[in-house]
Write an enzyme that holds these catalytic residues in place. Structure first.
Site: not given
Ligand SMILES: [Zn+2]
Length: 577
Positions: A437-438, A441, A473, A477, A539
């Site tokens: 996830h990070e 980003h 977000e 995800d 989120h």
């Molecule tokens: Zn995030």
């Protein structure tokens, strides 16, 4: 370390003394601000000065009307610069002042102001009038501020001005130099007409300053000091906290106040996070955790590079630059090394020493705010240090666009996200997905605007991201779970299937991967909190953070044998990464 103990003790054990000391420290603070007109007949209108009050509050890290902070310049990421934004609000977001659906919350806010004013002996009639004026003023600010969606685009909102240009482009009457130097003098930094700064909310600042210049002094003083009061109610005796509880119940659905020790942990971690981190790491973060996390990250980054190589919608030029950016991502795991150095740690909290006393709870809180303000303003004297930005016990992770950095504090490298002695599938499903996830980003609708050095420059061919308006977000995800699953499959090839859980043998490690993923977002929202999450949160509400990415992921349906066309296995699936 003693200081951490002291800060925590004064937070925790002085419940009694908070009651004994009562409201004197609060009233002393009001006097420093020139008194709170709503509750104090001795407030002196002639002596009132908006800039003085804004500066006085800013020194306690209260950023009302203008949110100001020093951090890396989006367009020159090694340079620290002052940045100005629109303020935040007493209610969770601007929409609460503007939309009919929040009428109950707005009324609760009004009542909260009236109750606090009458608690301090204001007459009901005066309190009602003051509260109405205050809310009218704040509603105006809400109206001229940008929505969350509008503030998301860093490129569209970024303006670099000199102080002179604040006078010409925003307000010629607002005394910018006196305002800025008012608080920067505490770190011996002086703004001149030529000093540059960054403004993210030009329109808001134009309208806000114009409004401030035409608003009665009483309303301004009431508004600014009210916001300070609201922030400090939790540090005051029980009787006033009961008024706050009424408001929190209606707006946030809070049924009962969290235990005092929890608040103490929050405050101590908030003010002295690195020192608390030192204690936390010694107890809860074995070196092994770090090396295991690094291994997982390396596998997941490989999976992401694989995606960069294969996604059909990237053209070759953008693909190459994206890969360079991926390679340049810096990993920060657990805690910054320097917190193991006593001298350095003591140096860090020098500003607090001598300002914390074991019998002065409210004064300690205010002193800590002052320390925090000085600490952050000092950044303006230094180039950007790309340091570990979160306190180690933080249960969260983040990607920094200006640093091109992923950060996983020791606090999130714990169950249910990660555990040393549990099946590896659970770790990939939980923390592995967070890692993916990070990384994603860095390449979502916002992250893609920053280059490998963290500068806001255009390196991405626009055509490739057309039509992708999804929030970052959700992109992260959806991408995160795929990358982590890829890395998990790769792990299985090398090391075997992985263990199952005793008593739950019918679930294969691949089932467990998805169970761990879903379990980490387990939450039970009260209706009010869900409203806040939808309006304010970046989120999606947690249940959709589970259902959305799984419904979009082929492999999930294979493992759980979901029928094609069923709600968890729709025919049409969305993907960016
Ligand atoms: Zn995030």
């Amino acid at each position: 370390m003693d200081l951490v103990q002291l800060e925590f003790d004064t937070e925790l054990t002085l419940g009694k003394s908070i009651e004994n000391i009562g409201y004197t420290p609060l009233h002393d603070t009001y006097k420093k601000f020139g008194r709170f007109p709503m509750i104090d007949p001795d407030w002196n209108e002639t002596a009132f000065d908006t800039i003085d009050l804004m500066v006085a509050l800013r020194l306690y890290n209260n950023k009302h009307l203008i949110n100001s902070y020093v951090s890396a310049d989006y367009k020159n990421s090694s340079n620290n610069i002052l940045q100005l934004r629109q303020q935040d609000f007493g209610l969770p977001s601007r929409e609460y002042y503007l939309k009919d659906q929040y009428a109950t919350e707005l009324e609760a806010y009004r009542q909260y102001i009236v109750d606090i004013a009458t608690f301090f002996n204001s007459s009901k009639v005066d309190a009602e009038t003051d509260a109405a004026d205050l809310i009218k003023f704040e509603t105006y600010l809400a109206n001229v501020s940008q929505s969350k969606a509008e503030t998301r685009d860093p490129a569209a909102n970024y303006m670099k001005y000199t102080v002179s240009e604040l006078y010409t482009n925003i307000s010629s009457e607002f005394e910018w130099l006196r305002y800025l130097n008012g608080f920067f003098q505490v770190v011996n930094y002086t703004f001149t007409n030529d000093t540059e700064l960054v403004v993210h909310s030009t329109e808001y600042l134009i309208k806000m300053t114009e409004k401030v210049l035409s608003t009665p002094k009483r309303v301004l003083a009431n508004y600014i000091i009210w916001r300070f009061t609201m922030n400090r109610v939790s540090n005051l005796p029980k009787s006033i906290q009961e008024i706050e509880a009424k408001f929190d119940k209606i707006v946030y659905g809070v049924q009962s106040k969290p235990a005092r020790w929890k608040k103490c942990v929050d405050y101590t971690n908030g003010f002295m996070g690195m020192a608390v981190g030192r204690l936390f790491v010694a107890k809860h973060f074995p070196e092994e955790a770090k090396s295991m996390a690094l291994d997982m990250i390396s596998g997941i980054r490989k999976a992401f590079t694989g995606l960069l190589n294969t996604v059909p919608w990237l053209n070759d030029k953008t693909r190459e630059v994206a890969k360079e950016k991926e390679e340049a991502i810096v990993e920060k795991i657990g805690y910054p090394e320097w917190i193991m150095n006593n001298t350095r740690l003591n140096e860090e909290y020098k500003g607090l020493l001598g300002n914390i006393a074991d019998d002065k709870y409210f004064a300690n809180t205010v002193a800590s705010l002052r320390y925090l303000c000085n600490y952050e303003l000092k950044y303006i004297l230094e180039p950007v240090k790309r340091e570990f930005g979160a306190s180690p016990p933080t249960v969260n992770a983040y990607y920094s666009g200006t640093f091109n950095q992923i950060v996983f504090p020791a606090g999130i490298l714990q169950p249910p996200f990660w555990g040393r002695d549990r099946p590896i599938s659970l770790n990939y499903g939980a923390i592995g997905m967070v890692i993916g996830h990070e990384i994603s980003h860095g390449f979502d609708d916002r992250g893609r605007l920053f280059d490998k050095d963290g500068n806001l420059v255009k390196w991405w061919d626009d055509e490739v991201m057309n039509g992708v308006n999804t929030q970052s977000e959700n992109i992260a995800d959806n991408g995160g779970i795929k990358q982590s699953y890829q890395a998990f499959l790769h792990y299985q090839k090398k090391h075997g299937q992985g263990e199952v859980l005793p008593g739950l043998e019918e679930y294969t490690p691949n089932h467990l991967f998805f169970i761990a993923f879903a379990q980490q977002w387990c939450v039970n929202y009260r209706p009010q909190a869900l409203k806040v999450a939808v309006e304010e949160g970046v989120h999606s509400p947690s249940m959709y953070r589970v259902r959305g990415p799984l419904a979009n992921f082929e492999e999930f349906s294979k493992v759980y044998k979901c029928k094609s066309g069923s709600s968890m296995n729709p025919v049409k699936k969305c993907a960016v990464w």
